[in-house]
Design an enzyme around this catalytic site. Structure first.
Site, PDB file in Angstrom:
ATOM      1  N   ASP A 256     -56.087  -5.971  -9.364  1.00  0.00           N
ATOM      2  CA  ASP A 256     -55.421  -4.851  -8.710  1.00  0.00           C
ATOM      3  C   ASP A 256     -54.893  -3.876  -9.752  1.00  0.00           C
ATOM      4  OD1 ASP A 256     -54.174  -3.675  -6.246  1.00  0.00           O
ATOM      5  OD2 ASP A 256     -52.330  -4.127  -7.334  1.00  0.00           O
TER       6      ASP A 256
ATOM      7  N   GLU B  98     -64.688 -19.933 -20.788  1.00  0.00           N
ATOM      8  CA  GLU B  98     -64.494 -21.367 -21.055  1.00  0.00           C
ATOM      9  C   GLU B  98     -64.925 -22.227 -19.862  1.00  0.00           C
ATOM     10  OE1 GLU B  98     -60.469 -22.194 -22.016  1.00  0.00           O
ATOM     11  OE2 GLU B  98     -60.344 -20.668 -23.590  1.00  0.00           O
TER      12      GLU B  98
END
Length: 547
Positions: A207, A258
């Site tokens: 956002d 990751e």
């Protein structure tokens, strides 16, 4: 789909409070969403984006977050969130959660700690606090205004009861801005990312993704002759789109990388087009919303430009563009298209702005078919597959948008009215008790999902057909690109992609198919409006397959 699922995914935005209410309190919730996931799977989408469901006082519909790592009791619990993610994954759906990094709620424990602490403290340094100007600090630190109208600063009362510093809130007074100059804020959001990634989130919609980092020194904005802040067309206010924001995404990308499964970031970045490539790349965000397509008015020239420019940018950054026509912040496109192309819209739809509902839906269906034929990812907003219009006639006392409360404008509540699932049920099937936090108009009952299910030509079935074909024909994949057909009648937009000819007739009269393509060499696949096999109906889109 290709290995990087987000490159050609169709993502369905769920606005939790208005999707499905399981407990009868009139507010949608996570169990309600979970129960309706098979509907979304049957629609043909690939992923679900959830607008905020975090702990929040709901001054801005959850975009004022008091706890980023818990679920607001209105919506359920963390266990409900886990169940939703697990159920979605079991159906083969990805889950994207909203992240709000520009500001928190004023009820966030860290902001409450900042209010209780003195000026210059480490607690205050988590947010943007400044001394005021004037002899006694009685004037705001600069002239910035709130997006929701009014001043962008609020003065606090210090613990000893005296008037004190000011805090920045680019949005509502209950949404203080984080201080991204503070490494502790970076550490906080890295931990929030990991919290949701560990729980199975497949990505984040960010956002105000062009906010966060403010310009050095917090300079005054330029004002015009009337003393009003002046933002030239195509530019953004001084507190947005500063280069430091891009560094935030360079920090976040390795965290997502990751994890297995191509976790992704999609940005809500309202920035000049030429700046967009700076935010996207293998070491930054994966993609950003393309709002030019949403803002394009009905017509060949505007719609073509809204396709060509994003495709060129996508090629330059090696990241697929996103296509979107509606979301929780804009007037639904079934209503926008019901006005003349030069209609000037304000903040929300006013009661005296009455669109041509039939024309609006006709054009909205046509625009949707155009969108779903384009390469890249597509974002759908809940209810658009039913052809829902904007609701302008809402009681003022029930409106919750901060812009309405601060400035009296209609605001965004008109696109957030709860969905109709069953035409003859309480609250049209949204809630078992008939409760609904915003009233649904009678027109919603006529558009309920059960009345459209299995009905040939309904908007719901058009979406299902188009999404099925989009997947079968790999229309979301870039492949050899998009080629515009030039020799077509005035008012017609035609393009070819992945062996499909897409023809949009923006005029109010039908056009002979023979004027665009050899009917013997083009097999109709799906149309936004019914018509004879040898014509393209007025205000309609047709997909044709080249043998």
């Amino acid at each position: 789909m290709c290995q990087q699922w987000w490159r050609d995914a169709v993502v369905y935005q769920v606005y939790p409070r208005s999707f499905a209410d399981s407990d009868g309190d009139g507010m949608g919730d996570l169990p309600g969403i979970t129960a309706r996931l098979p509907y979304l799977k049957g629609l043909g989408v690939d992923a679900v984006w959830l607008s905020p469901f975090y702990t929040s006082p709901q001054h801005d519909a959850g975009y004022d977050v008091a706890d980023y790592c818990d679920v607001d009791p209105r919506f359920g619990s963390l266990a409900d969130a886990d169940e939703l993610i697990a159920r979605a994954h079991g159906l083969g759906l990805k889950v994207i959660v909203d992240l709000v990094p520009n500001h928190s709620s004023s009820e966030h424990p860290l902001f409450q700690a900042a209010l209780a602490a003195p000026a210059g403290s480490r607690e205050r340094d988590m947010y943007v606090f400044r001394d005021g100007r004037g002899e006694h600090g009685e004037l705001p630190p600069n002239n910035w205004h709130s997006i929701f109208h009014g001043a962008g600063w609020t003065r606090v009362t210090e613990p000893d009861g005296t008037p004190g510093q000011w805090y920045l809130h680019i949005f509502d007074t209950t949404q203080p801005d984080w201080n991204w100059e503070n490494p502790a804020v970076h550490e906080l959001f890295a931990s929030i990312l990991r919290f949701w990634l560990d729980r199975g989130a497949d990505g984040f919609r960010v956002d105000v993704a062009h906010g966060m980092v403010k310009p050095e020194g917090l300079p005054d904005a330029t004002v015009d002759a009337a003393g009003l802040i002046d933002v030239p067309e195509g530019e953004v206010p001084v507190y947005f789109d500063n280069d430091g924001v891009i560094d935030v995404y360079r920090e976040w990308r390795p965290i997502l990388d990751e994890y297995e499964g191509d976790r992704m970031l999609v940005l809500e970045a309202w920035i000049p087009e030429q700046r967009l490539p700076l935010y996207i790349g293998h070491d930054k965000a994966h993609q950003s919303f393309n709002f030019g397509f949403l803002q394009a008015r009905w017509g060949v020239e505007t719609m073509r430009a809204a396709i060509e420019k994003p495709l060129a940018i996508a090629e330059a950054v090696d990241s697929p563009t996103t296509w979107v026509l509606s979301n929780h912040d804009v007037i639904r496109h079934a209503s926008r298209y019901g006005f003349a192309p030069d209609h000037v819209f304000g903040e929300g739809l006013a009661r005296d702005e009455v669109p041509d509902a039939a024309l609006g839906l006709q054009r909205a269906r046509a625009a949707t078919l155009l969108m779903l034929a384009l390469p890249g990812s597509a974002y759908l907003y809940q209810g658009e597959e039913l052809g829902l219009p904007e609701v302008a006639d809402l009681p003022d006392e029930l409106r919750e948008d901060p812009s309405h409360k601060r400035a009296g404008v209609p605001g965004r509540d008109g696109c957030r009215v709860p969905l109709p699932w069953v035409h003859d049920a309480p609250a049209y099937g949204f809630s078992p008790t008939g409760a609904s936090w915003l009233p649904q108009p009678p027109a919603f009952g006529e558009l309920a999902a059960d009345l459209q299910d299995g009905v040939e030509g309904s908007t719901l079935e058009m979406y299902r057909s188009a999404l099925r074909l989009r997947h079968e024909l790999d229309l979301g994949v870039y492949g050899d690109g998009v080629r515009f057909v030039e020799d077509v009648p005035a008012g017609v937009l035609a393009l070819e992609h992945a062996g499909v000819l897409v023809v949009v007739n923006t005029t109010d009269a039908e056009v002979s198919l023979a004027e665009v393509a050899d009917p013997a060499d083009a097999v109709p696949l799906v149309a936004s409006a019914a018509g004879a096999s040898d014509v393209i109906p007025a205000e309609a889109t047709l997909w044709l397959r080249r043998p």
